[in-house]
Every structure is written in C-alpha cells, then in structure tokens.
Design an enzyme around this catalytic site. Structure first.
Site, PDB file in Angstrom:
ATOM      1  N   ASP A  67      28.996   3.104 -35.400  1.00  0.00           N
ATOM      2  CA  ASP A  67      27.293   3.717 -34.371  1.00  0.00           C
ATOM      3  C   ASP A  67      26.930   2.422 -33.720  1.00  0.00           C
ATOM      4  OD1 ASP A  67      26.947   4.046 -36.564  1.00  0.00           O
ATOM      5  OD2 ASP A  67      26.599   6.167 -37.334  1.00  0.00           O
ATOM      6  N   ASP A 136      21.961  14.889 -44.528  1.00  0.00           N
ATOM      7  CA  ASP A 136      22.523  16.341 -44.286  1.00  0.00           C
ATOM      8  C   ASP A 136      24.133  16.313 -44.307  1.00  0.00           C
ATOM      9  OD1 ASP A 136      22.783  14.594 -42.173  1.00  0.00           O
ATOM     10  OD2 ASP A 136      21.693  15.837 -40.494  1.00  0.00           O
ATOM     11  N   GLU A 143      26.110  14.935 -36.720  1.00  0.00           N
ATOM     12  CA  GLU A 143      25.211  15.783 -37.263  1.00  0.00           C
ATOM     13  C   GLU A 143      25.979  16.832 -37.683  1.00  0.00           C
ATOM     14  OE1 GLU A 143      22.940  14.893 -38.245  1.00  0.00           O
ATOM     15  OE2 GLU A 143      21.345  13.385 -37.709  1.00  0.00           O
TER      16      GLU A 143
HETATM   17  C1  F6R Z   1      24.987   3.944 -40.863  1.00  0.00           C
HETATM   18  C2  F6R Z   1      26.084   5.632 -40.221  1.00  0.00           C
HETATM   19  C3  F6R Z   1      25.272   6.642 -41.477  1.00  0.00           C
HETATM   20  C4  F6R Z   1      24.656   6.142 -42.815  1.00  0.00           C
HETATM   21  C5  F6R Z   1      24.267   7.391 -43.311  1.00  0.00           C
HETATM   22  C6  F6R Z   1      23.345   6.959 -44.726  1.00  0.00           C
HETATM   23  O1  F6R Z   1      26.482   3.791 -39.150  1.00  0.00           O
HETATM   24  O2  F6R Z   1      26.725   6.080 -39.627  1.00  0.00           O
HETATM   25  O3  F6R Z   1      26.075   7.153 -41.239  1.00  0.00           O
HETATM   26  O4  F6R Z   1      26.058   6.251 -43.381  1.00  0.00           O
HETATM   27  O5  F6R Z   1      22.796   7.623 -42.460  1.00  0.00           O
HETATM   28  O6  F6R Z   1      22.843   6.110 -44.653  1.00  0.00           O
HETATM   29  P1  F6R Z   1      22.043   5.027 -46.203  1.00  0.00           P
HETATM   30  O7  F6R Z   1      23.020   4.334 -47.005  1.00  0.00           O
HETATM   31  O8  F6R Z   1      20.414   4.398 -45.402  1.00  0.00           O
HETATM   32  O9  F6R Z   1      21.994   6.044 -46.548  1.00  0.00           O
END
Ligand code: F6R
Length: 260
Positions: A67, A136, A143
């Site tokens: 992303d 979430d 999302e």
């Molecule tokens: C990042 C992504 C997100 C993260 C998620 C967890 O490329 O796609 O899905 O993996 O927000 O983030 P952390 O690892 O910072 O808790």
C-alpha cells in the site's frame, strides 16, 4: 490457516526469514510482497543480517509494497516507498527497478491502481506476502467493510488507523486520509501469506480474524479462506485465542518435513 505462537519478536523474525530464505534458494527471482508499519521491521532486520553475513541473494528478486499513502509529496519520509527503501531494499542487493509501490501521487488514481495490478501479474504474481494486521483487523489498508474480492484501489482510512499511525508522523493531523492498497482479492492470490502480530494491542484483532466469522467487518478474516496462510504471533497477541493450546500442540508436533 496455521497459527504459530512464539516466545518473542526475534523468534518470529527468524521463522519468517527462514521461509523467505527457503523461497529465494528455491526460486531466486521470487516475488516478495512487502508490508510496512512496525510489525515486519524485525523480519527486514533479520533478512539484512543474513544478506550481510551469509550472502543471502536478492539480486533477482522482485518486491511489491502492499500500500501507499495518497497525497504525500514524493520523497516524504513516511511514504511507504521511502519506508521500504530505508528499512529493507537499501540494506540488501535487490535491484531498485524491481521494487514497486502503488503511485500515491498519480493524477489518475484508478489508472495507477490498474497498472499496479498489471505489474504484479506481469511479474508472475506474489510468491510470499508479508502482512501485519491493524487493530481494526485491516490487512493492507483494507478497512472494515472492504469487499472480500476487492482489487487495488483507493481507500479512506478509518480514524482509529490514523490515530494508530500518528506515531510515525508526529501528529494525527499529518496522517493522510487516503491510501492506495492492494485489495483483499489481490492479497488472496499470493501463494503464501505470513502475517505477523505482536503485543497485547493486537490480541482482539487476532482473535477476531482467526476465530471469528469470515466477514468484511474484519478484513483479515478472509485469510481463513487462503490455502496457505501462516500467522506468527507472540504470547501477548495470542492472549485472546480460544484454541491457543491446540495451536501450540499442533506446532510442537508438526512433521519436520512440512516447514511453514
Ligand atoms: C502496512 C499495512 C498495514 C499494517 C498494519 C499494522 O503496509 O498494510 O496493514 O501492517 O496497520 O501496522 P503495525 O505493524 O505498525 O502495527
């Protein structure tokens, strides 16, 4: 879905790196799916260490980010292109031309999303996708409410995710509202996915997506339908799992030939 409960971050990083190393030795031009955020950082550290110490070779490998934020100026230190460059690709011998991120600065976002899907296809599809999970239940930036069949597209971040990611930006006001993310349908086409989650703040999300219903309200639950999904969690992230003892028992008694 295989759930592996491990004693800590370094054990998680080492197992994930073992799987990536085995893939690269079997298929040097493998396509790696790269997550950002804090969860995969120990894996990138371990891969960089193996590159330095054992010569683990990435010269023919490809990388695709999951992303990217929309609207950050090119070169912004929190853009995922920069994060992946800094945390991973600059530390190994992967060719810069083979590392792709969605174009969050594109004038035509739908065309950029389509081009990203085409680029993944042209590279032969993702062999191994690293994932983290949001509090979430998002994977990528899919999302709650994301179609389980979605493809790469623009999404609006939920406020909880913006607050979670404020730690990287200094202030929540600086976290963009929009992102481009691979869709759940896109992620599901990766041949093997390894999701890593650590810390008590992930416990509820891990329980929901591993043991709850498959539902768009918890995007990661789509992985229950994946033929080869490995979930690596520490004790804190595993603390709400109802079948934790069974997952431990299964992993402890796993046939050695099976690998991850
Ligand atoms: C990042 C992504 C997100 C993260 C998620 C967890 O490329 O796609 O899905 O993996 O927000 O983030 P952390 O690892 O910072 O808790």
């Amino acid at each position: 879905m295989e759930v592996v409960i491990l004693s800590g971050t370094s054990r998680i990083a080492s197992l994930a790196a073992d799987a990536i190393e085995a893939l690269l030795r079997r298929k040097p031009d493998a396509v790696l799916g790269l997550a950002t955020g804090s969860s995969p950082l120990p894996i990138y550290d371990e891969l960089a260490r193996r590159h330095d110490k054992d010569g683990l070779d990435f010269s023919q490998a490809h990388g695709f980010a999951l992303d990217e934020y929309v609207g950050l100026e090119p070169g912004h230190e929190q853009s995922y292109r920069e994060v992946i460059r800094r945390e991973f690709t600059d530390r190994v011998n992967i060719s810069e031309a083979k590392v792709h991120t969605p174009d969050g600065a594109a004038a035509d976002i739908p065309a950029a999303c389509e081009a990203y899907e085409e680029a993944i296809k042209a590279a032969g599809g993702v062999d191994l996708q690293i994932l983290g999970v949001g509090t979430d239940g998002h994977i990528g930036f899919n999302e709650p409410g994301s179609s389980l069949a979605s493809r790469t597209r623009i999404k609006t971040l939920i406020e909880q995710t913006r607050r979670d990611n404020a730690r990287f930006f200094g202030s929540v006001n600086d976290v963009p509202h929009h992102v481009i993310t691979q869709g759940l349908g896109t992620i599901m086409e990766a041949r093997h996915v390894i999701l890593v989650a650590t810390g008590a703040q992930k416990a509820q999300a891990v329980h929901n997506f591993v043991e709850g219903p498959v539902s768009a309200i918890c995007a990661a639950s789509v992985l229950q339908m994946h033929p080869h999904a490995t979930i690596l969690v520490d004790e804190a992230a595993a603390s709400s799992l109802k079948l934790a003892d069974y997952y431990r028992h299964s992993y402890d008694n796993k046939p050695a030939w099976q690998g991850l």
